[in-house]
Design a protein around this motif. Sequence first.
Motif, PDB file in Angstrom:
ATOM      1  N   ILE A  45       0.852  -1.195   0.000  1.00 30.62           N
ATOM      2  CA  ILE A  45       0.000   0.000   0.000  1.00 30.62           C
ATOM      3  C   ILE A  45       0.888   1.246   0.000  1.00 30.62           C
ATOM      4  O   ILE A  45       0.675   2.181  -0.781  1.00 30.62           O
ATOM      5  CB  ILE A  45      -0.952   0.009   1.218  1.00 30.62           C
ATOM      6  CG1 ILE A  45      -1.908  -1.195   1.195  1.00 30.62           C
ATOM      7  CG2 ILE A  45      -1.691   1.347   1.333  1.00 30.62           C
ATOM      8  CD1 ILE A  45      -2.994  -1.154   0.162  1.00 30.62           C
ATOM      9  N   LYS A  46       1.895   1.259   0.852  1.00 27.09           N
ATOM     10  CA  LYS A  46       2.808   2.403   0.935  1.00 27.09           C
ATOM     11  C   LYS A  46       3.527   2.626  -0.387  1.00 27.09           C
ATOM     12  O   LYS A  46       3.618   3.757  -0.873  1.00 27.09           O
ATOM     13  CB  LYS A  46       3.817   2.165   2.067  1.00 27.09           C
ATOM     14  CG  LYS A  46       4.833   3.287   2.222  1.00 27.09           C
ATOM     15  CD  LYS A  46       5.644   3.186   3.498  1.00 27.09           C
ATOM     16  CE  LYS A  46       6.647   2.088   3.502  1.00 27.09           C
ATOM     17  NZ  LYS A  46       7.569   2.173   4.661  1.00 27.09           N
ATOM     18  N   HIS A  47       4.040   1.563  -0.971  1.00 22.08           N
ATOM     19  CA  HIS A  47       4.778   1.657  -2.231  1.00 22.08           C
ATOM     20  C   HIS A  47       3.894   2.193  -3.356  1.00 22.08           C
ATOM     21  O   HIS A  47       4.277   3.114  -4.079  1.00 22.08           O
ATOM     22  CB  HIS A  47       5.340   0.284  -2.604  1.00 22.08           C
ATOM     23  CG  HIS A  47       5.862   0.213  -3.997  1.00 22.08           C
ATOM     24  ND1 HIS A  47       7.046   0.813  -4.375  1.00 22.08           N
ATOM     25  CD2 HIS A  47       5.364  -0.374  -5.114  1.00 22.08           C
ATOM     26  CE1 HIS A  47       7.252   0.597  -5.671  1.00 22.08           C
ATOM     27  NE2 HIS A  47       6.244  -0.125  -6.132  1.00 22.08           N
ATOM     28  N   VAL A  48       2.718   1.622  -3.524  1.00 25.51           N
ATOM     29  CA  VAL A  48       1.846   2.032  -4.620  1.00 25.51           C
ATOM     30  C   VAL A  48       1.431   3.492  -4.444  1.00 25.51           C
ATOM     31  O   VAL A  48       1.389   4.255  -5.424  1.00 25.51           O
ATOM     32  CB  VAL A  48       0.640   1.085  -4.764  1.00 25.51           C
ATOM     33  CG1 VAL A  48      -0.368   1.606  -5.759  1.00 25.51           C
ATOM     34  CG2 VAL A  48       1.123  -0.296  -5.183  1.00 25.51           C
ATOM     35  N   ALA A  49       1.159   3.922  -3.226  1.00 24.99           N
ATOM     36  CA  ALA A  49       0.810   5.328  -2.988  1.00 24.99           C
ATOM     37  C   ALA A  49       1.979   6.240  -3.349  1.00 24.99           C
ATOM     38  O   ALA A  49       1.798   7.271  -4.013  1.00 24.99           O
ATOM     39  CB  ALA A  49       0.394   5.539  -1.536  1.00 24.99           C
ATOM     40  N   ALA A  50       3.187   5.868  -2.939  1.00 26.40           N
ATOM     41  CA  ALA A  50       4.359   6.699  -3.217  1.00 26.40           C
ATOM     42  C   ALA A  50       4.645   6.777  -4.708  1.00 26.40           C
ATOM     43  O   ALA A  50       4.940   7.850  -5.249  1.00 26.40           O
ATOM     44  CB  ALA A  50       5.572   6.148  -2.464  1.00 26.40           C
ATOM     45  N   GLU A  98       4.341   3.335  11.656  1.00 22.81           N
ATOM     46  CA  GLU A  98       3.348   3.294  10.586  1.00 22.81           C
ATOM     47  C   GLU A  98       2.213   2.359  10.974  1.00 22.81           C
ATOM     48  O   GLU A  98       2.437   1.317  11.582  1.00 22.81           O
ATOM     49  CB  GLU A  98       3.972   2.818   9.269  1.00 22.81           C
ATOM     50  CG  GLU A  98       4.902   3.828   8.656  1.00 22.81           C
ATOM     51  CD  GLU A  98       5.527   3.359   7.361  1.00 22.81           C
ATOM     52  OE1 GLU A  98       5.813   4.225   6.517  1.00 22.81           O
ATOM     53  OE2 GLU A  98       5.742   2.132   7.189  1.00 22.81           O
ATOM     54  N   THR A  99       1.012   2.751  10.598  1.00 23.14           N
ATOM     55  CA  THR A  99      -0.166   1.913  10.817  1.00 23.14           C
ATOM     56  C   THR A  99      -0.837   1.662   9.478  1.00 23.14           C
ATOM     57  O   THR A  99      -0.701   2.457   8.544  1.00 23.14           O
ATOM     58  CB  THR A  99      -1.171   2.596  11.759  1.00 23.14           C
ATOM     59  OG1 THR A  99      -1.671   3.778  11.112  1.00 23.14           O
ATOM     60  CG2 THR A  99      -0.545   2.941  13.108  1.00 23.14           C
ATOM     61  N   LEU A 100      -1.554   0.585   9.413  1.00 28.91           N
ATOM     62  CA  LEU A 100      -2.296   0.290   8.198  1.00 28.91           C
ATOM     63  C   LEU A 100      -3.308   1.403   7.925  1.00 28.91           C
ATOM     64  O   LEU A 100      -3.447   1.854   6.781  1.00 28.91           O
ATOM     65  CB  LEU A 100      -2.990  -1.072   8.314  1.00 28.91           C
ATOM     66  CG  LEU A 100      -3.796  -1.513   7.100  1.00 28.91           C
ATOM     67  CD1 LEU A 100      -2.939  -1.549   5.833  1.00 28.91           C
ATOM     68  CD2 LEU A 100      -4.433  -2.868   7.363  1.00 28.91           C
ATOM     69  N   ALA A 101      -3.992   1.866   8.948  1.00 32.50           N
ATOM     70  CA  ALA A 101      -4.971   2.952   8.763  1.00 32.50           C
ATOM     71  C   ALA A 101      -4.293   4.200   8.206  1.00 32.50           C
ATOM     72  O   ALA A 101      -4.840   4.862   7.301  1.00 32.50           O
ATOM     73  CB  ALA A 101      -5.674   3.261  10.079  1.00 32.50           C
ATOM     74  N   LEU A 103      -1.477   4.330   6.418  1.00 33.69           N
ATOM     75  CA  LEU A 103      -1.062   4.065   5.042  1.00 33.69           C
ATOM     76  C   LEU A 103      -2.248   4.126   4.085  1.00 33.69           C
ATOM     77  O   LEU A 103      -2.146   4.665   2.981  1.00 33.69           O
ATOM     78  CB  LEU A 103      -0.359   2.716   4.946  1.00 33.69           C
ATOM     79  CG  LEU A 103       0.973   2.610   5.695  1.00 33.69           C
ATOM     80  CD1 LEU A 103       1.476   1.179   5.692  1.00 33.69           C
ATOM     81  CD2 LEU A 103       2.010   3.552   5.108  1.00 33.69           C
ATOM     82  N   LEU A 104      -3.382   3.589   4.501  1.00 32.75           N
ATOM     83  CA  LEU A 104      -4.585   3.643   3.674  1.00 32.75           C
ATOM     84  C   LEU A 104      -5.083   5.084   3.512  1.00 32.75           C
ATOM     85  O   LEU A 104      -5.526   5.470   2.420  1.00 32.75           O
ATOM     86  CB  LEU A 104      -5.681   2.754   4.251  1.00 32.75           C
ATOM     87  CG  LEU A 104      -5.456   1.258   4.079  1.00 32.75           C
ATOM     88  CD1 LEU A 104      -6.422   0.463   4.962  1.00 32.75           C
ATOM     89  CD2 LEU A 104      -5.588   0.841   2.613  1.00 32.75           C
TER      90      LEU A 104
END
Length: 176
Positions: A45-50, A98-101, A103-104
């Motif tokens: 999720i972090k990678h795709v957002a970045a 970092e939290t999943l929430a 990152l989302l």
Amino acid sequence: MSEREDLVQTLDTHRGLLRRTVRDLTDAQAAERTTVSELCLGGLIKHVAAVEARWARFMTGGAEAMRGGDGDGGGDDSGDGDGGAAAWAAQFRMVEGETLAGLLAEYERVARGTDELVRTLPDLDLAHALPPAPWFPPGATWSVRRVLLHMIAETSQHAGHADIIRETLDGAKSMG
């Protein structure tokens, strides 16, 4: 439906498939590596957002605009080559704090920005030279349209990675 809305809707469909892979997970589960790769669900999720944020900057400012940006997590698929191996690997992991929430939420912020950009750019044919990288032909350029197709493909590919990781983690499937 317009071409722009088709592109936005298609990208959002694949974003949704990726987000679906992390439903009902704890932060610990989202950070767990289930294969020998560096990949974990939160890290994807972090990678795709970045990467989406960097390509969105490319759409308006070219390769130089891809560098920097708030919270874009180091190395990427753009070919800029900075950050080294450790930074490259870190973009695929959840790090302390970092939290999943979180990152989302960042992914949602980036997605809204990209969608607005696609809807408002004056010309999808606007093109910029790609950054130097072994996987890009020297001197190649991409239009905004081509960048969007790349973002759709990359998001889709990573949604597939995430589906495998999730199924390995707890047997849950994104589709089914």
